[in-house]
Design a protein around this motif. Structure first.
Motif: not given
Length: 268
Positions: A6-25
């Motif tokens: 998970f990565a966290t960004i600030n969006w719409r005035g609040r912290p938002v957690r984004i689910e991420c998945q890497w392939i062959a990093p």
């Protein structure tokens, strides 16, 4: 594919957690392909298709669930998306995610399906120097009657069948995913939504793919891109509906791999 993180960004005035998945990093010198899901999609709904593309193209991959989808932060109960919701994903969420993942110096390829394809086009229009190329599957560039009719049918199905349970397998909040998408597409002012004029600033290679039997849009969608974007390549696939990567995955993988390989060689 790696374990989701998970990565966290600030969006719409609040912290938002984004689910991420890497392939062959580990392919550190390989091109990066970022996959953007459809209007009801998520990481899980792509299944193993992104990994197949990256293996065929010898690429790295990043798959993520947009806010409100998958395991990302659900949409707030009082959060109503407006006509510019795809612009905000392209202009705000995607740059913030890239910064959070320390990808500001990358020039990725964007691989978008449906709403994700539209968001990919909008990102390349706003940030023409930050992307190497686009592969878009069944993107929307304006609203058609057939699209609205089928989204109305989806609303009926959500209210009267086990569709919420099915979507719940892929999203922490099925209501967040479904109603965020459904309400804006059926919002009367959204009928005037059209992004064709924004394509004039796109400078990267574009491959636009659509099924001839697409139940959510006519071929005027991808042909409209070709009319605006110089050198845009089209692939119109028979016996294929709105999800070419599910209906005709082999054709899509071959075409996308050839397109990325060819244009990668041409990139200085």
């Amino acid at each position: 594919m790696s374990t989701p993180e998970f990565a966290t960004i600030n969006w719409r005035g609040r912290p938002v957690r984004i689910e991420c998945q890497w392939i062959a990093p580990e392919r550190t010198d390989a091109p990066l392909v970022v996959f953007l899901h459809e209007g009801l999609g998520s990481i899980a709904m792509w299944k193993d298709f992104p990994a197949q593309v990256c293996e065929a193209a010898n690429a790295r991959g990043l798959v993520f669930s947009r806010p409100g989808y998958g395991r990302s932060t659900p949409r707030a109960d009082d959060e109503i998306w407006d006509v510019d919701f795809m612009h905000r994903q392209a202009h705000e969420v995607l740059p913030a995610l890239f910064s959070a993942l320390k990808l500001d110096d990358e020039k990725p390829w964007l691989f978008g399906h449906s709403d994700g394809g539209s968001i990919s086009l909008l990102y390349a229009s706003r940030f023409p120097d930050r992307v190497n190329g686009l592969v878009v599957l069944a993107p929307h560039i304006f609203v058609e009657d057939v699209t609205v009719a089928n989204i109305e049918q989806a609303r009926t199905a959500y209210l009267s069948t086990d569709l919420p349970t099915k979507l719940g397998r892929y999203h922490d909040s099925a209501d967040s995913a479904f109603w965020g998408w459904n309400r804006i597409w059926l919002h009367p002012p959204f009928r005037e939504w059209n992004i064709e004029a924004e394509f004039d600033t796109i400078r990267c290679p574009v491959l636009a793919i659509q099924g001839i039997d697409d139940e959510y849009g006519t071929l005027a969608q991808i042909r409209g891109i070709a009319a605006r974007v110089r050198g845009c390549e089209l692939l119109e696939i028979p016996e294929c509906g709105h999800s070419p990567h599910r209906d005709q995955p082999d054709r899509v993988i071959v075409a996308a791999t050839a397109f990325i390989t060819k244009n990668r060689r041409q990139t200085p």
